[in-house]
Write a protein that holds these residues in place. Structure first.
Motif, PDB file in Angstrom:
ATOM      1  N   GLY A 162      -9.248   6.454  -1.943  1.00  0.00           N
ATOM      2  CA  GLY A 162      -9.780   7.241  -3.318  1.00  0.00           C
ATOM      3  C   GLY A 162      -8.902   6.476  -4.272  1.00  0.00           C
ATOM      4  N   VAL A 163      -7.575   6.303  -3.985  1.00  0.00           N
ATOM      5  CA  VAL A 163      -6.672   5.515  -5.058  1.00  0.00           C
ATOM      6  C   VAL A 163      -6.490   4.016  -4.926  1.00  0.00           C
ATOM      7  CG1 VAL A 163      -4.344   5.564  -5.871  1.00  0.00           C
ATOM      8  CG2 VAL A 163      -5.142   7.778  -5.084  1.00  0.00           C
ATOM      9  N   MET A 164      -6.512   3.743  -3.716  1.00  0.00           N
ATOM     10  CA  MET A 164      -6.397   2.375  -3.153  1.00  0.00           C
ATOM     11  C   MET A 164      -7.840   1.808  -2.767  1.00  0.00           C
ATOM     12  SD  MET A 164      -3.153   1.974  -3.594  1.00  0.00           S
ATOM     13  CE  MET A 164      -2.871   0.221  -2.790  1.00  0.00           C
ATOM     14  N   PRO A 165      -8.021   0.559  -2.953  1.00  0.00           N
ATOM     15  CA  PRO A 165      -9.411  -0.124  -2.820  1.00  0.00           C
ATOM     16  C   PRO A 165      -9.625   0.259  -1.233  1.00  0.00           C
ATOM     17  CG  PRO A 165      -7.878  -1.688  -3.613  1.00  0.00           C
ATOM     18  CD  PRO A 165      -7.415  -0.506  -3.636  1.00  0.00           C
ATOM     19  N   GLU A 166     -10.877   0.473  -0.804  1.00  0.00           N
ATOM     20  CA  GLU A 166     -10.961   0.716   0.780  1.00  0.00           C
ATOM     21  C   GLU A 166     -10.683  -0.419   1.660  1.00  0.00           C
ATOM     22  OE1 GLU A 166     -11.782   3.602   1.946  1.00  0.00           O
ATOM     23  OE2 GLU A 166     -12.296   2.534   3.740  1.00  0.00           O
ATOM     24  N   SER A 167     -10.825  -1.848   1.171  1.00  0.00           N
ATOM     25  CA  SER A 167     -10.109  -2.910   1.706  1.00  0.00           C
ATOM     26  C   SER A 167      -8.838  -2.639   2.266  1.00  0.00           C
ATOM     27  CB  SER A 167     -10.512  -4.161   0.919  1.00  0.00           C
ATOM     28  OG  SER A 167      -9.532  -4.087  -0.129  1.00  0.00           O
ATOM     29  N   GLU A 168      -8.076  -1.977   1.226  1.00  0.00           N
ATOM     30  CA  GLU A 168      -6.632  -1.932   1.729  1.00  0.00           C
ATOM     31  C   GLU A 168      -6.315  -0.524   2.793  1.00  0.00           C
ATOM     32  OE1 GLU A 168      -6.731  -4.800   0.054  1.00  0.00           O
ATOM     33  OE2 GLU A 168      -4.506  -4.425   0.393  1.00  0.00           O
ATOM     34  N   VAL A 169      -7.268   0.448   2.597  1.00  0.00           N
ATOM     35  CA  VAL A 169      -6.993   1.408   3.484  1.00  0.00           C
ATOM     36  C   VAL A 169      -7.282   0.926   5.001  1.00  0.00           C
ATOM     37  CG1 VAL A 169      -7.812   3.678   4.105  1.00  0.00           C
ATOM     38  CG2 VAL A 169      -7.850   3.051   1.768  1.00  0.00           C
ATOM     39  N   HIS A 225       2.373   6.994  -6.256  1.00  0.00           N
ATOM     40  CA  HIS A 225       1.253   7.865  -6.839  1.00  0.00           C
ATOM     41  C   HIS A 225       1.514   9.351  -6.609  1.00  0.00           C
ATOM     42  CE1 HIS A 225      -2.502   6.433  -8.488  1.00  0.00           C
ATOM     43  NE2 HIS A 225      -3.081   7.771  -8.238  1.00  0.00           N
ATOM     44  N   THR A 226       2.598   9.834  -6.002  1.00  0.00           N
ATOM     45  CA  THR A 226       2.680  11.176  -5.731  1.00  0.00           C
ATOM     46  C   THR A 226       2.612  12.089  -7.018  1.00  0.00           C
ATOM     47  OG1 THR A 226       4.149  10.380  -3.914  1.00  0.00           O
ATOM     48  CG2 THR A 226       4.119  12.844  -4.670  1.00  0.00           C
ATOM     49  N   TYR A 249       0.901  -1.228  -0.131  1.00  0.00           N
ATOM     50  CA  TYR A 249       0.067  -0.168   0.048  1.00  0.00           C
ATOM     51  C   TYR A 249       0.752   1.175   0.174  1.00  0.00           C
ATOM     52  CZ  TYR A 249      -3.568   3.136   1.614  1.00  0.00           C
ATOM     53  OH  TYR A 249      -4.483   4.406   1.881  1.00  0.00           O
ATOM     54  N   MET A 250       1.853   1.199   0.907  1.00  0.00           N
ATOM     55  CA  MET A 250       2.877   2.305   0.829  1.00  0.00           C
ATOM     56  C   MET A 250       3.570   2.505  -0.364  1.00  0.00           C
ATOM     57  SD  MET A 250       4.168   1.601   4.683  1.00  0.00           S
ATOM     58  CE  MET A 250       3.647   2.529   6.307  1.00  0.00           C
ATOM     59  N   ALA A 251       4.024   1.551  -0.987  1.00  0.00           N
ATOM     60  CA  ALA A 251       4.814   1.881  -2.025  1.00  0.00           C
ATOM     61  C   ALA A 251       3.846   2.496  -3.105  1.00  0.00           C
ATOM     62  CB  ALA A 251       5.324   0.326  -2.546  1.00  0.00           C
ATOM     63  N   ASP A 252       2.560   1.821  -3.320  1.00  0.00           N
ATOM     64  CA  ASP A 252       1.445   2.362  -4.517  1.00  0.00           C
ATOM     65  C   ASP A 252       1.431   3.720  -4.139  1.00  0.00           C
ATOM     66  OD1 ASP A 252       1.295   0.282  -6.143  1.00  0.00           O
ATOM     67  OD2 ASP A 252      -0.434  -0.408  -5.031  1.00  0.00           O
ATOM     68  N   SER A 281       9.652  -1.170  -3.134  1.00  0.00           N
ATOM     69  CA  SER A 281       9.432  -2.132  -4.137  1.00  0.00           C
ATOM     70  C   SER A 281      10.610  -3.053  -4.099  1.00  0.00           C
ATOM     71  CB  SER A 281       9.470  -1.463  -5.586  1.00  0.00           C
ATOM     72  OG  SER A 281       8.436  -0.852  -5.760  1.00  0.00           O
ATOM     73  N   GLU A 282      11.849  -2.656  -3.572  1.00  0.00           N
ATOM     74  CA  GLU A 282      12.840  -3.942  -3.464  1.00  0.00           C
ATOM     75  C   GLU A 282      12.589  -4.677  -2.345  1.00  0.00           C
ATOM     76  OE1 GLU A 282      15.255  -2.547  -6.577  1.00  0.00           O
ATOM     77  OE2 GLU A 282      15.951  -4.081  -4.909  1.00  0.00           O
TER      78      GLU A 282
END
Ligand SMILES: [Fe+2]
Ligand SMILES: [Fe+2]
Lengths: 288, 264
Positions: B210-217, B47-48, B40-43, B85-86
């Motif tokens: 809004g960017v990530m699915p609510e399940s991930e938030v 997305h910045t 999630y954090m990487a995405d 990502s690494e």
């Protein structure tokens, strides 16, 4: 890890759309699956056939820093007018980069992660180029162009309109962005290669700027090529876009005429390079 | 406290991990819940550039220092994404450019309209909107820094903690920029304060909403901020936000947790 491989190939629910959200995972397996969502092969095409290594570029890009220029030499003996004008114009062109980034980001290109990774790094490089060029102007006792110089028109409605039209034009619009990126980079690079004629002390800087521009051009050229080759619509959009293309922005001061950039032979060569892109064979872009 | 943009640009570096032995994860992998949070954090970091876009279509772009900051900030965040990502790659989870693109493509119309809405709203509200952006950015950066530090504590893995602390350190510099900007633009500007307060209360969500699915938030919020210790961290972010002029009493992070039923 075998489990990982199995999970990655399983039909993971495409959970990006907020409406069809997957149920919150219970347990380690669901966590693992969510962590790997989208991490599957077989996704679109253009990026996978691109050879330009964006990661390597991002990793090695340093930018040309002011401390790498022999500023004292210009304090001792300032640049003369032609040199000053060329350096000031190049600094203005660097400043336009962020405005350009904005224009790209409101078009479908912003969803192109490879393109945005490239632009992110390029903006960083151009920031330093601009600082260096400004430092040379300052050392020569000339006023550096203001922050706003080189910024494209900032009419508030403009990015909105652009977002609307380019999104309607859809994904193929990226081909135009890449083509104009190439064109503007090549034109700017003509001026880089003129710098040593204007003042030999600009030669080392000119060479660095030239190498950077070559890397940027390589990225744009490959992207433009792949996209134009794949889609007739991309070719149509790009040709139409190029007919409306204006360069540089109105606010670039000073504005050197195109003949200051290079000989007509240089421009012929530039044309030939663009004409080698699919669908642009008969397009006449630059008029001196 | 002034923010020195020249100092910031001159000392800005991409976050490094070359000296860290990430291969330890091959024998000693992180638990799936942590991988999910890292993903999630990487995405969000990658997305910045989309947030950058939202900023650039507003009048805040019309200022040189802001533009310079955005250029470097965007690059630092990109490298946060690369660093995370690494770690994921050592767990056979690959986040390649192509997959990120697929995610952005799925944002669909909502995302396409975002810059238009932003641009119109921003230009209507004029320069007061810059204050909103800056306060919003400060809230996001406070959240990011706290989240990384919190994950470092929860996981207690020496290599991961070192990397997360490096990232968090850069987030603190981002906080300094946004908070300084927000403070100057809110101080003695009641209209900007009202607009900012309204925007934060009504529209702010944890970074990635809004960017990530609510399940991930929900997963990330529960993972990092549930229980008394987690709630303390959330309250800490809220306290920072509430110290901005006109933002007294806001508790947007804790509200976001309550709304998702994150256990106290
Ligand atoms: Fe970050
Ligand atoms: Fe940050």
């Amino acid at each position: 890890m075998n489990e990982a491989a199995a999970v990655r190939e399983a039909p993971v629910s495409e959970s990006a759309a907020p409406a069809q959200t997957a149920a919150p995972g219970i347990g380690a397996q669901a966590d693992r699956r969510a962590a790997a969502a989208f991490a599957r092969p077989g996704l679109p095409e253009i990026d996978q056939s691109a050879e330009f290594d964006v990661r390597a570029y991002a990793q090695t890009a340093e930018g040309l820093r002011p401390e790498q220029a022999d500023l004292a030499a210009f304090t001792e003996e300032p640049l003369t007018r032609p040199g000053l004008d060329a350096v000031a114009m190049l600094a203005g062109l660097c400043a336009g980069c962020v405005a350009q980034l904005r224009e790209v980001l409101v078009t479908p290109s912003h969803r192109e992660t490879r393109v945005t990774a490239f632009l992110t790094t390029r903006a960083y490089e151009l920031h330093w180029s601009r600082q260096t060029l400004r430092a040379i102007l300052a050392a020569s006792g000339a006023a550096a162009p203001s922050h706003s110089a080189g910024r494209r028109e900032l009419a508030p409605w403009r990015p909105a309109r652009r977002a609307l039209t380019s999104n309607l034009l859809g994904h193929d619009h990226v081909a135009l962005t890449m083509t104009t990126g190439l064109l503007e980079t090549l034109l700017t690079d003509l001026l880089h290669t003129r710098l040593p004629d204007l003042d030999p002390r600009l030669a080392p800087i000119a060479l660095r700027l030239h190498h950077m521009a070559e890397t940027h051009a390589a990225f744009y050229e490959e992207q433009a090529h792949l996209r134009l080759a794949r889609s007739r619509r991309a070719r149509l959009i790009t040709r139409a876009g190029l007919r409306r293309w204006r360069w540089p922005g109105d606010q670039i001061r000073p504005r050197l005429p195109l003949r200051a950039f290079g000989t007509s032979a240089d421009l012929v060569k530039l044309h030939a390079r663009l004409a080698s892109l699919p669908g642009l064979t008969r397009h006449h872009l630059v008029t001196a | 406290m002034a923010f020195d943009i020249d100092h910031f640009t001159q000392t800005s570096e991409r976050v490094g991990w070359e000296d860290l032995d990430l291969d330890v994860f091959r024998d000693d992998p992180l638990p799936p819940a942590t991988l999910r949070t890292l993903r999630y954090m990487a995405d969000v970091e990658y997305h910045t550039v989309c947030y950058l876009r939202d900023m650039l279509v507003t009048p805040s772009h019309a200022e040189g220092d802001v533009t310079a900051f955005m250029t470097f900030w965007n690059r630092e965040e990109f490298w946060h994404g690369e660093a995370l990502s690494e770690v994921l790659r050592r767990h056979e989870i690959s986040l390649d450019f192509d997959q990120l693109k697929a995610k952005r493509l799925k944002l669909g119309w909502k995302d396409r309209l975002a810059p238009i809405k932003q641009s119109v709203a921003a230009n209507l509200a004029g320069t007061d909107f810059i204050a909103v952006h800056m306060a919003w950015g400060a809230a996001n950066e406070w959240s990011a820094g706290t989240a990384y530090r919190r994950l470092a504590v929860l996981e207690d893995h020496p290599v991961l903690a070192t990397l997360l602390h490096r990232i968090a350190k850069q987030e603190s510099r981002h906080v300094a920029f946004y908070a300084t900007q927000a403070r100057t633009r809110l101080e003695d500007h009641p209209r900007a304060q009202r607009l900012t307060r309204l925007a934060l209360r009504r529209f702010w969500g944890p970074v990635g909403t809004g960017v990530m699915p609510e399940s991930e938030v929900t997963h990330v919020m529960t993972h990092l901020f549930s229980g008394p210790a987690g709630r303390v961290q959330a309250a800490h972010i809220d306290a920072n936000i509430a110290r901005l002029p006109g933002m007294e009493g806001l508790r947007i992070v804790q509200d976001a947790l309550d709304r998702r039923g994150v256990p106290t």
